[in-house]
Write an enzyme that holds these catalytic residues in place. Sequence first.
Site, PDB file in Angstrom:
ATOM      1  N   SER A  92       0.802  -1.222   0.000  1.00  0.00           N
ATOM      2  CA  SER A  92       0.000   0.000   0.000  1.00  0.00           C
ATOM      3  C   SER A  92       0.836   1.274   0.000  1.00  0.00           C
ATOM      4  CB  SER A  92      -0.951   0.003   1.192  1.00  0.00           C
ATOM      5  OG  SER A  92      -1.922   0.983   1.008  1.00  0.00           O
ATOM      6  N   THR A 194      -0.586   2.669   4.882  1.00  0.00           N
ATOM      7  CA  THR A 194       0.110   3.927   4.624  1.00  0.00           C
ATOM      8  C   THR A 194       1.195   4.123   5.663  1.00  0.00           C
ATOM      9  OG1 THR A 194      -1.794   5.022   3.651  1.00  0.00           O
ATOM     10  CG2 THR A 194      -0.232   6.442   4.776  1.00  0.00           C
ATOM     11  N   THR A 212       1.608   6.960   0.426  1.00  0.00           N
ATOM     12  CA  THR A 212       0.738   5.800   0.230  1.00  0.00           C
ATOM     13  C   THR A 212       0.434   5.569  -1.246  1.00  0.00           C
ATOM     14  OG1 THR A 212      -1.372   4.836   0.978  1.00  0.00           O
ATOM     15  CG2 THR A 212      -1.427   7.133   0.317  1.00  0.00           C
ATOM     16  N   ARG A 222      -9.051   8.579  -7.989  1.00  0.00           N
ATOM     17  CA  ARG A 222      -9.378   8.801  -6.576  1.00  0.00           C
ATOM     18  C   ARG A 222      -8.132   9.244  -5.796  1.00  0.00           C
ATOM     19  NH1 ARG A 222      -7.514   6.546  -1.423  1.00  0.00           N
ATOM     20  NH2 ARG A 222      -9.253   6.535   0.021  1.00  0.00           N
ATOM     21  N   VAL A 223      -8.307  10.238  -4.968  1.00  0.00           N
ATOM     22  CA  VAL A 223      -7.243  10.681  -4.067  1.00  0.00           C
ATOM     23  C   VAL A 223      -7.766  10.537  -2.650  1.00  0.00           C
ATOM     24  CG1 VAL A 223      -5.953  12.709  -3.287  1.00  0.00           C
ATOM     25  CG2 VAL A 223      -6.167  12.240  -5.736  1.00  0.00           C
ATOM     26  N   GLY A 224      -6.927  10.019  -1.775  1.00  0.00           N
ATOM     27  CA  GLY A 224      -7.350   9.821  -0.383  1.00  0.00           C
ATOM     28  C   GLY A 224      -6.931  10.978   0.508  1.00  0.00           C
ATOM     29  N   ASP A 225      -6.890  10.704   1.775  1.00  0.00           N
ATOM     30  CA  ASP A 225      -6.534  11.737   2.766  1.00  0.00           C
ATOM     31  C   ASP A 225      -5.040  12.039   2.800  1.00  0.00           C
ATOM     32  OD1 ASP A 225      -6.339   8.979   3.759  1.00  0.00           O
ATOM     33  OD2 ASP A 225      -5.512   9.927   5.549  1.00  0.00           O
ATOM     34  N   THR A 245      -3.989   6.897   9.124  1.00  0.00           N
ATOM     35  CA  THR A 245      -4.011   5.769   8.216  1.00  0.00           C
ATOM     36  C   THR A 245      -5.429   5.214   8.226  1.00  0.00           C
ATOM     37  OG1 THR A 245      -3.007   3.612   7.699  1.00  0.00           O
ATOM     38  CG2 THR A 245      -3.253   4.155  10.015  1.00  0.00           C
ATOM     39  N   GLY A 246      -5.786   4.517   7.182  1.00  0.00           N
ATOM     40  CA  GLY A 246      -7.129   3.957   7.145  1.00  0.00           C
ATOM     41  C   GLY A 246      -7.946   4.515   6.000  1.00  0.00           C
ATOM     42  N   LEU A 247      -9.241   4.381   6.114  1.00  0.00           N
ATOM     43  CA  LEU A 247     -10.132   4.761   5.011  1.00  0.00           C
ATOM     44  C   LEU A 247     -10.143   6.288   4.852  1.00  0.00           C
ATOM     45  CD1 LEU A 247     -12.042   3.235   3.035  1.00  0.00           C
ATOM     46  CD2 LEU A 247     -13.894   3.991   4.530  1.00  0.00           C
ATOM     47  N   GLY A 248      -9.469   6.727   3.788  1.00  0.00           N
ATOM     48  CA  GLY A 248      -9.226   8.156   3.608  1.00  0.00           C
ATOM     49  C   GLY A 248     -10.480   9.004   3.550  1.00  0.00           C
TER      50      GLY A 248
HETATM   51  C1  SD4 Z   1      -6.124   6.288   1.703  1.00  0.00           C
HETATM   52  N1  SD4 Z   1      -5.499   6.586   3.984  1.00  0.00           N
HETATM   53  O1  SD4 Z   1      -5.746   6.498   0.563  1.00  0.00           O
HETATM   54  C2  SD4 Z   1      -5.095   5.984   2.747  1.00  0.00           C
HETATM   55  C3  SD4 Z   1      -4.923   4.514   2.812  1.00  0.00           C
HETATM   56  C4  SD4 Z   1      -4.228   4.071   4.033  1.00  0.00           C
HETATM   57  O2  SD4 Z   1      -3.136   2.635   5.232  1.00  0.00           O
HETATM   58  O3  SD4 Z   1      -4.121   4.703   5.021  1.00  0.00           O
HETATM   59  N2  SD4 Z   1      -3.712   2.968   4.090  1.00  0.00           N
HETATM   60  O4  SD4 Z   1      -7.299   6.275   2.018  1.00  0.00           O
END
Ligand code: SD4
Length: 336
Positions: A92, A194, A212, A222-225, A245-248
């Site tokens: 990731s 991440t 990440t 798509r762009v995350g956090d 980290t996690g669901l952006g």
């Molecule tokens: C995202 N936060 O793109 C990132 C993914 C992530 O650990 O944190 N992975 O949503």
Amino acid sequence: MINRRKFIGKAALGTIAVGSTSLLACETSAQPTEKTTKSTNKKVTKPSIISTWNHGLAANEEALKILEKGGYSLDAVEQGVRITEADPKVSSVGYGGWPDREGNVTLDACIMDHNSRAGSVAFLQNIMHPISVARKVMEETPHVMLVGAGAKQFALEKGFKEQDLLTDDAKKAYKEWLEKSEYKPVINIENHDTISMIAMDEEGRLSAACTTSGAAWKIHGRVGDSPIIGSGLFLDSDVGAAAATGLGEAIIRTSGSAMVVELMRQGRSPQEACKEIVERIYEKHRNQPEFDYLQVGFIAMNKYGETGGYCLRKGFNYATFDKENGNKLTDAEFKI
Ligand code: SD4
């Protein structure tokens, strides 16, 4: 692993203080290393490092090579996370990252320094080290964020080499995913690693980095956090820094990292601040369809080098370095 002896050997050990997640020894040789926090009255010392997940251990070791020579925390966080970016086994981040639903590896990264300068790249393709491109955006442009084709063009102009980041393992995983083609992240596995790192150097300068390949199997574009200052990462030297980290999507909706820093400004410890934001994210998402696969985790460090971390669901861990404990992994406390 870290030669902790050598590190401690440089400093006479003074008071040992127990923090929520840190046990730190005070260095008596340099005055500014000892301070008392407003939030916990604990004595702390420098340098201090915190980074996400177990690959944070190797990243911390690299960062430490710089910090133990009295180097700059900005160099430490950049070099630290580059280790993860280059590791094909980390699915990731950077090289070896799992692709989007069309088979493209697209990368997001950002960096901040102790003067609140920031640089970021998003939706960058075929460049192994987005964190270093982000640093160049910060240091060599009047902007904060470059995306997509423009970010790549900038990287190439700065001498970064173009390369294919889709490894054979990632291709295999992608082919398997194509059989069902569902976007349903598996908690703590496919899109939650991440690397975010926060470090404080011997001079007390805080820096932070986050990089990440984002959520696997995401929609192209798509762009995350992670590259968004205030969401995936935030730093204010008057207070401290936080990273996610996690669901952006959940982190962006709540401006997660900025909020953690603001809670520390109000007097929360890093641990308390991370917990409060995770609880807020939980409340906002518990009745939403994506709740089934929602995982978020935060790490934070205050300006005294105290660290903390917290996550929604069991399984998130983070790596910390301080002189007393060396480089160690902690299973984060969790909400559910
Ligand atoms: C995202 N936060 O793109 C990132 C993914 C992530 O650990 O944190 N992975 O949503």
